[in-house]
Design a protein around this motif. Structure first.
Motif, PDB file in Angstrom:
ATOM      1  N   THR A  73      -6.680  72.673  63.430  1.00 28.32           N
ATOM      2  CA  THR A  73      -5.467  71.911  63.116  1.00 28.32           C
ATOM      3  C   THR A  73      -5.615  70.434  63.463  1.00 28.32           C
ATOM      4  N   THR A  74      -6.707  70.054  64.123  1.00 29.24           N
ATOM      5  CA  THR A  74      -6.933  68.648  64.459  1.00 29.24           C
ATOM      6  C   THR A  74      -7.186  67.854  63.193  1.00 29.24           C
ATOM      7  N   ARG A  75      -6.518  66.740  63.062  1.00 29.31           N
ATOM      8  CA  ARG A  75      -6.681  65.901  61.875  1.00 29.31           C
ATOM      9  C   ARG A  75      -7.606  64.722  62.166  1.00 29.31           C
ATOM     10  N   VAL A  76      -8.191  64.202  61.091  1.00 30.08           N
ATOM     11  CA  VAL A  76      -9.150  63.108  61.196  1.00 30.08           C
ATOM     12  C   VAL A  76      -8.611  61.921  60.402  1.00 30.08           C
ATOM     13  N   ALA A  77      -8.500  60.769  61.070  1.00 25.37           N
ATOM     14  CA  ALA A  77      -8.102  59.527  60.411  1.00 25.37           C
ATOM     15  C   ALA A  77      -9.353  58.702  60.170  1.00 25.37           C
ATOM     16  N   LEU A  78      -9.617  58.394  58.932  1.00 26.11           N
ATOM     17  CA  LEU A  78     -10.882  57.758  58.545  1.00 26.11           C
ATOM     18  C   LEU A  78     -10.710  56.241  58.542  1.00 26.11           C
ATOM     19  N   GLY A  79     -11.100  55.610  59.661  1.00 21.74           N
ATOM     20  CA  GLY A  79     -10.922  54.175  59.829  1.00 21.74           C
ATOM     21  C   GLY A  79     -12.141  53.384  59.422  1.00 21.74           C
ATOM     22  N   VAL A  80     -12.543  53.512  58.169  1.00 21.99           N
ATOM     23  CA  VAL A  80     -13.692  52.788  57.614  1.00 21.99           C
ATOM     24  C   VAL A  80     -13.180  51.977  56.437  1.00 21.99           C
ATOM     25  N   GLY A  81     -13.294  50.655  56.533  1.00 20.52           N
ATOM     26  CA  GLY A  81     -12.629  49.804  55.557  1.00 20.52           C
ATOM     27  C   GLY A  81     -13.274  49.752  54.186  1.00 20.52           C
ATOM     28  N   HIS A  82     -14.600  49.746  54.116  1.00 21.16           N
ATOM     29  CA  HIS A  82     -15.262  49.583  52.819  1.00 21.16           C
ATOM     30  C   HIS A  82     -15.236  50.909  52.057  1.00 21.16           C
ATOM     31  N   PRO A  83     -14.806  50.913  50.800  1.00 19.95           N
ATOM     32  CA  PRO A  83     -14.670  52.179  50.063  1.00 19.95           C
ATOM     33  C   PRO A  83     -15.941  53.002  49.984  1.00 19.95           C
ATOM     34  N   ARG A  84     -17.080  52.368  49.715  1.00 16.60           N
ATOM     35  CA  ARG A  84     -18.326  53.121  49.603  1.00 16.60           C
ATOM     36  C   ARG A  84     -18.664  53.805  50.923  1.00 16.60           C
ATOM     37  N   LEU A  85     -18.529  53.079  52.018  1.00 14.16           N
ATOM     38  CA  LEU A  85     -18.812  53.657  53.329  1.00 14.16           C
ATOM     39  C   LEU A  85     -17.796  54.739  53.688  1.00 14.16           C
ATOM     40  N   ARG A  86     -16.551  54.538  53.265  1.00 11.93           N
ATOM     41  CA  ARG A  86     -15.526  55.550  53.544  1.00 11.93           C
ATOM     42  C   ARG A  86     -15.840  56.849  52.795  1.00 11.93           C
ATOM     43  N   ARG A  87     -16.309  56.731  51.545  1.00 11.11           N
ATOM     44  CA  ARG A  87     -16.673  57.918  50.783  1.00 11.11           C
ATOM     45  C   ARG A  87     -17.851  58.636  51.430  1.00 11.11           C
ATOM     46  N   GLU A  88     -18.878  57.877  51.830  1.00 11.11           N
ATOM     47  CA  GLU A  88     -20.034  58.491  52.471  1.00 11.11           C
ATOM     48  C   GLU A  88     -19.639  59.191  53.763  1.00 11.11           C
ATOM     49  N   THR A  89     -18.795  58.541  54.547  1.00  8.51           N
ATOM     50  CA  THR A  89     -18.348  59.145  55.802  1.00  8.51           C
ATOM     51  C   THR A  89     -17.508  60.385  55.534  1.00  8.51           C
ATOM     52  N   ASP A  90     -16.652  60.332  54.534  1.00 13.43           N
ATOM     53  CA  ASP A  90     -15.834  61.487  54.167  1.00 13.43           C
ATOM     54  C   ASP A  90     -16.721  62.678  53.831  1.00 13.43           C
ATOM     55  N   HIS A  91     -17.786  62.434  53.068  1.00 12.74           N
ATOM     56  CA  HIS A  91     -18.696  63.514  52.703  1.00 12.74           C
ATOM     57  C   HIS A  91     -19.383  64.100  53.939  1.00 12.74           C
ATOM     58  N   VAL A  92     -19.772  63.230  54.877  1.00 12.32           N
ATOM     59  CA  VAL A  92     -20.405  63.709  56.104  1.00 12.32           C
ATOM     60  C   VAL A  92     -19.443  64.587  56.903  1.00 12.32           C
ATOM     61  N   LEU A  93     -18.173  64.187  56.946  1.00 13.26           N
ATOM     62  CA  LEU A  93     -17.205  64.883  57.796  1.00 13.26           C
ATOM     63  C   LEU A  93     -16.743  66.215  57.220  1.00 13.26           C
ATOM     64  N   THR A  94     -17.020  66.474  55.953  1.00 10.71           N
ATOM     65  CA  THR A  94     -16.574  67.743  55.376  1.00 10.71           C
ATOM     66  C   THR A  94     -17.195  68.942  56.075  1.00 10.71           C
ATOM     67  N   ARG A  95     -18.341  68.738  56.723  1.00 12.54           N
ATOM     68  CA  ARG A  95     -19.011  69.853  57.410  1.00 12.54           C
ATOM     69  C   ARG A  95     -18.149  70.416  58.538  1.00 12.54           C
ATOM     70  N   TYR A  96     -17.217  69.613  59.059  1.00 10.87           N
ATOM     71  CA  TYR A  96     -16.406  70.066  60.190  1.00 10.87           C
ATOM     72  C   TYR A  96     -15.121  70.752  59.752  1.00 10.87           C
ATOM     73  N   GLY A  97     -14.770  70.640  58.479  1.00  8.47           N
ATOM     74  CA  GLY A  97     -13.628  71.369  57.939  1.00  8.47           C
ATOM     75  C   GLY A  97     -12.281  70.968  58.491  1.00  8.47           C
ATOM     76  N   LEU A  98     -12.161  69.742  58.994  1.00  5.91           N
ATOM     77  CA  LEU A  98     -10.891  69.296  59.569  1.00  5.91           C
ATOM     78  C   LEU A  98     -10.063  68.554  58.519  1.00  5.91           C
ATOM     79  N   PRO A  99      -8.754  68.781  58.471  1.00  2.00           N
ATOM     80  CA  PRO A  99      -7.910  68.086  57.492  1.00  2.00           C
ATOM     81  C   PRO A  99      -7.792  66.608  57.830  1.00  2.00           C
ATOM     82  N   ALA A 100      -7.545  65.808  56.815  1.00  2.00           N
ATOM     83  CA  ALA A 100      -7.389  64.363  56.992  1.00  2.00           C
ATOM     84  C   ALA A 100      -5.960  64.025  57.383  1.00  2.00           C
ATOM     85  N   ALA A 101      -5.824  63.007  58.197  1.00  2.00           N
ATOM     86  CA  ALA A 101      -4.499  62.518  58.591  1.00  2.00           C
ATOM     87  C   ALA A 101      -3.980  61.533  57.548  1.00  2.00           C
TER      88      ALA A 101
END
Length: 243
Positions: A73-101
């Motif tokens: 139930t822990t949520r993740v807030a993705l504080g990465v400003g550049h869109p390309r880097l935010r997408r890459e980070t989002d893809h990396v974080l999917t392995r943990y299965g946590l919902p986004a805030a």
């Protein structure tokens, strides 16, 4: 009700998200929903940014692998400003299965019949009018506007004081720079960048960087000159490259 959240990225965007969460908690009534910020994670932090996080009174937990084992139930807030880097980070974080805030400043305005996916961040003064569709992990920065019937794809950034007019289509990973404007009924293709202060008067092809008034493409050699940075980082995010 309290929801646990971890912020990814100790850079400026991550700390801005923390500031909005703190404000939301301060304004919640006795029965209102609150966030419990467990801390920040970052795979490539800089010591100055880690120190700034500590000054906020929030722990730096370490690299993103610290997300493993947290409650589902822990949520993740993705504080990465550049869109390309935010997408890459989002893809990396999917392995943990946590919902986004989804974090929306109390002074932001989201109009009727607006649909958004998880991970939206809307800063103070951001305004979305009506019948707008926003993709996953869209960032709407201070005092930007998005007009009626616009569609923004995943990981789009609309930077401070920028204006996206009605009936526009912004593809995944588009960045609209500070004070830039996209005129009505135009399409900006995937991963395109609208430079700070530019005025878009015609469709922008995918992957193109445009600057100026009216906006025109810049040479790829110039656009590719930006330094390579890693996802989930604490460095500055080049949010308005090129100027």
């Amino acid at each position: 009700m309290t929801t646990d959240v971890v912020i990814v990225g100790v850079g400026g965007m991550g700390r801005e998200i923390y500031g909005v969460i703190r404000l939301l908690n301060a304004r919640a009534d006795d029965d209102g929903a609150r966030w419990q910020v467990l801390g920040f994670v970052d795979d490539y932090p800089t010591e100055p940014n880690v120190e700034l996080v500590r000054r906020l009174g929030v722990p730096f937990l370490g690299p993103t692998r610290r997300l493993a084992g947290l409650s589902s139930t822990t949520r993740v807030a993705l504080g990465v400003g550049h869109p390309r880097l935010r997408r890459e980070t989002d893809h990396v974080l999917t392995r943990y299965g946590l919902p986004a805030a989804t974090v929306v400043h109390p002074a932001a305005e989201i109009g009727p019949d607006c649909v958004f996916q998880e991970g939206l961040f809307a800063a103070g003064g951001a305004r979305v009018t009506t019948n707008v569709v926003l993709g996953r992990h869209v960032h709407l920065n201070q005092n930007c506007t998005v007009g009626h019937d616009a569609v923004l794809g995943d990981h789009v950034s609309v930077n401070p004081l920028a204006a996206v007019s009605g009936n526009c289509r912004l593809g995944d990973g588009v960045m609209v720079g500070t004070t830039a404007a996209v005129l009505p009924r135009l399409t900006v293709g995937r991963d395109a960048v609208v430079g700070a202060g530019a005025c878009v008067t015609r469709d922008v092809p995918a992957g193109t960087v445009v600057t100026g008034v009216p906006a025109r493409p810049v040479a790829r050699s110039s656009a590719d000159a930006r330094p390579v940075v890693m996802p989930a980082h604490g460095r500055e995010d080049e949010v308005d490259h090129p100027a």
